[in-house]
Design a protein around this motif. Structure first.
Motif, PDB file in Angstrom:
ATOM      1  N   ALA A 168       0.817  -1.210   0.000  1.00  0.00           N
ATOM      2  CA  ALA A 168       0.000   0.000   0.000  1.00  0.00           C
ATOM      3  C   ALA A 168       0.852   1.263   0.000  1.00  0.00           C
ATOM      4  O   ALA A 168       0.440   2.303  -0.530  1.00  0.00           O
ATOM      5  CB  ALA A 168      -0.931  -0.001   1.213  1.00  0.00           C
ATOM      6  N   GLY A 169       2.041   1.192   0.598  1.00  0.00           N
ATOM      7  CA  GLY A 169       2.914   2.356   0.634  1.00  0.00           C
ATOM      8  C   GLY A 169       3.349   2.789  -0.751  1.00  0.00           C
ATOM      9  O   GLY A 169       3.429   3.996  -1.044  1.00  0.00           O
ATOM     10  N   ALA A 178       0.469   4.609  -2.336  1.00  0.00           N
ATOM     11  CA  ALA A 178       0.305   5.942  -1.759  1.00  0.00           C
ATOM     12  C   ALA A 178       1.345   6.914  -2.303  1.00  0.00           C
ATOM     13  O   ALA A 178       1.043   8.089  -2.554  1.00  0.00           O
ATOM     14  CB  ALA A 178       0.404   5.866  -0.236  1.00  0.00           C
ATOM     15  N   ASP A 179       2.571   6.441  -2.494  1.00  0.00           N
ATOM     16  CA  ASP A 179       3.634   7.307  -3.017  1.00  0.00           C
ATOM     17  C   ASP A 179       3.331   7.749  -4.447  1.00  0.00           C
ATOM     18  O   ASP A 179       3.550   8.911  -4.812  1.00  0.00           O
ATOM     19  CB  ASP A 179       4.976   6.579  -2.972  1.00  0.00           C
ATOM     20  CG  ASP A 179       5.502   6.419  -1.553  1.00  0.00           C
ATOM     21  OD1 ASP A 179       5.014   7.133  -0.662  1.00  0.00           O
ATOM     22  OD2 ASP A 179       6.395   5.569  -1.345  1.00  0.00           O
ATOM     23  N   ALA A 195       0.339   7.956  -5.764  1.00  0.00           N
ATOM     24  CA  ALA A 195      -0.804   8.865  -5.679  1.00  0.00           C
ATOM     25  C   ALA A 195      -0.355  10.270  -5.282  1.00  0.00           C
ATOM     26  O   ALA A 195      -0.839  11.271  -5.830  1.00  0.00           O
ATOM     27  CB  ALA A 195      -1.824   8.330  -4.675  1.00  0.00           C
ATOM     28  N   ALA A 196       0.579  10.366  -4.338  1.00  0.00           N
ATOM     29  CA  ALA A 196       1.070  11.676  -3.903  1.00  0.00           C
ATOM     30  C   ALA A 196       1.791  12.390  -5.040  1.00  0.00           C
ATOM     31  O   ALA A 196       1.643  13.607  -5.223  1.00  0.00           O
ATOM     32  CB  ALA A 196       2.002  11.505  -2.704  1.00  0.00           C
ATOM     33  N   ASP A 242      -6.170   2.597  -5.768  1.00  0.00           N
ATOM     34  CA  ASP A 242      -6.831   1.986  -4.613  1.00  0.00           C
ATOM     35  C   ASP A 242      -5.731   1.611  -3.629  1.00  0.00           C
ATOM     36  O   ASP A 242      -5.118   0.548  -3.740  1.00  0.00           O
ATOM     37  CB  ASP A 242      -7.621   0.751  -5.047  1.00  0.00           C
ATOM     38  CG  ASP A 242      -8.414   0.124  -3.905  1.00  0.00           C
ATOM     39  OD1 ASP A 242      -8.099   0.408  -2.730  1.00  0.00           O
ATOM     40  OD2 ASP A 242      -9.338  -0.660  -4.187  1.00  0.00           O
ATOM     41  N   GLU A 243      -5.470   2.509  -2.680  1.00  0.00           N
ATOM     42  CA  GLU A 243      -4.365   2.270  -1.749  1.00  0.00           C
ATOM     43  C   GLU A 243      -4.612   1.037  -0.893  1.00  0.00           C
ATOM     44  O   GLU A 243      -3.681   0.288  -0.576  1.00  0.00           O
ATOM     45  CB  GLU A 243      -4.147   3.505  -0.869  1.00  0.00           C
ATOM     46  CG  GLU A 243      -3.657   4.722  -1.640  1.00  0.00           C
ATOM     47  CD  GLU A 243      -3.357   5.906  -0.742  1.00  0.00           C
ATOM     48  OE1 GLU A 243      -3.109   5.690   0.467  1.00  0.00           O
ATOM     49  OE2 GLU A 243      -3.375   7.054  -1.233  1.00  0.00           O
TER      50      GLU A 243
END
Length: 242
Positions: free
Chosen positions: A13-14, A17-18, A20-21, A96-97
Motif C-alpha cells: 500500500a505504501g 500511496a507514493d 498517488a502523492a 486503490d491504496e
C-alpha cells in the motif's frame, strides 16, 4: 473497471500511496497533466512534466511479485509489461491504496515530451553536487532572488519578456560544480523529492547526479528529476512554484 482494463498491482500500500502523492503534485500545477507509464522487471516508472519547470520527473514503484500488471492490450496474459500515456487525473482516481493497485485509464495522445524519454542505460555518476542541505539552500536563494528582482521592477516594466530574461538568468545557474540548472533542483523540491527543511537532509550518497549523453538525472530516495542540458538555456520556465 472492465475486463480489458489494465490493472497494476503494487508491492504494498505504501508504494500505491507514493504514486498517488506524486500524481497529486503534478495535477496541482497542471490540471490537464498527463503521465507516461512504463512497467517491466518488477517496477513501474511514472514520467511526468511539471508545468513551467521544463524538466521530466520520474517516480518509480515496486510491483507485486509475479504479476504486477494484468489485463488490457498493454499487458497480454498478465505479462507484466506496460507502456502507455494517460491522464494523470484519471490515473489518480484509479488508485486503490487499500488494495495496493491502480486501474490504468484509456490511453491519450501524449505531448511531444512523452515520446522523448531519457535512456534506460549508460548512466555515469557525476561529481560536484553539494549535499542535500547545499542543494536546498541554492534553491531557496534562487527563489528569493527571482522574487526580489521582480518586486524591484517598475510595474510598467513587468512584461513577459522581462520576466523571461530574469528567469533565464536565475534558473539556468548551475548547482554546485555541475551543469545541473537550479530549476531542476527546484522542481525536485516542490514535487517532494527533496526535504523541505535543512534539518531533514539525506544520508551521504542518497542524493546523487548522473549523466548519459546530453541528459542529467538528479536522483533522490523519493524520485528523480531529469533534464537535457542544451546550450543557451532556451525554454526555461520563469515563474517559481513555491
Amino acid at each position: 473497471m472492465t475486463a480489458s482494463t489494465p490493472r497494476v498491482r503494487f508491492a504494498d500500500a505504501g508504494e500505491a500511496a507514493d504514486v498517488a502523492a506524486f500524481l497529486a503534485r503534478l495535477i496541482h500545477y497542471d490540471k490537464a497533466a498527463v503521465v507516461r507509464l512504463q512497467a517491466g522487471g518488477g517496477a513501474l516508472a511514472v514520467f511526468g512534466r511539471p508545468a513551467s519547470f521544463e524538466v521530466l520527473a520520474v517516480r518509480s514503484a515496486r510491483l507485486a511479485e509475479g504479476s504486477g500488471v494484468s489485463g488490457g492490450p498493454g499487458a497480454p496474459g498478465g505479462s507484466g509489461e506496460l507502456d502507455v500515456t494517460v491522464s494523470a487525473g484519471e490515473l489518480l482516481e484509479g488508485v486503490d491504496e487499500g488494495a495496493a493497485a491502480v486501474a490504468v485509464p484509456s490511453a491519450v495522445t501524449g505531448p511531444p515530451w512523452a515520446g522523448v524519454l531519457p535512456p534506460k542505460g549508460g548512466w555515469e555518476r557525476v561529481p560536484g553536487l553539494p549535499s542535500s542541505v547545499g542543494v536546498l539552500r541554492a534553491v531557496r536563494a534562487a527563489v528569493s532572488e527571482f522574487r526580489g528582482r521582480v518586486e524591484e521592477l517598475d510595474p510598467a516594466k513587468r512584461t513577459r519578456g522581462e520576466l523571461d530574461r530574469i528567469g533565464r538568468e536565475v534558473w539556468s545557474r548551475p548547482v554546485g560544480d555541475t551543469e545541473l540548472p537550479v530549476r531542476a533542483a527546484h522542481a525536485a523540491r516542490v514535487l517532494g523529492f527533496l526535504p523541505s527543511a535543512e534539518s531533514a537532509g539525506f544520508r551521504s550518497g542518497e542524493l546523487s547526479l548522473w549523466a548519459a549523453g546530453a541528459w542529467l538525472r538528479l536522483r533522490t530516495p523519493y524520485g528523480a528529476v531529469v533534464v537535457r542540458v542544451v546550450g543557451g538555456g532556451a525554454g526555461l520556465g520563469v515563474m517559481p512554484q513555491v
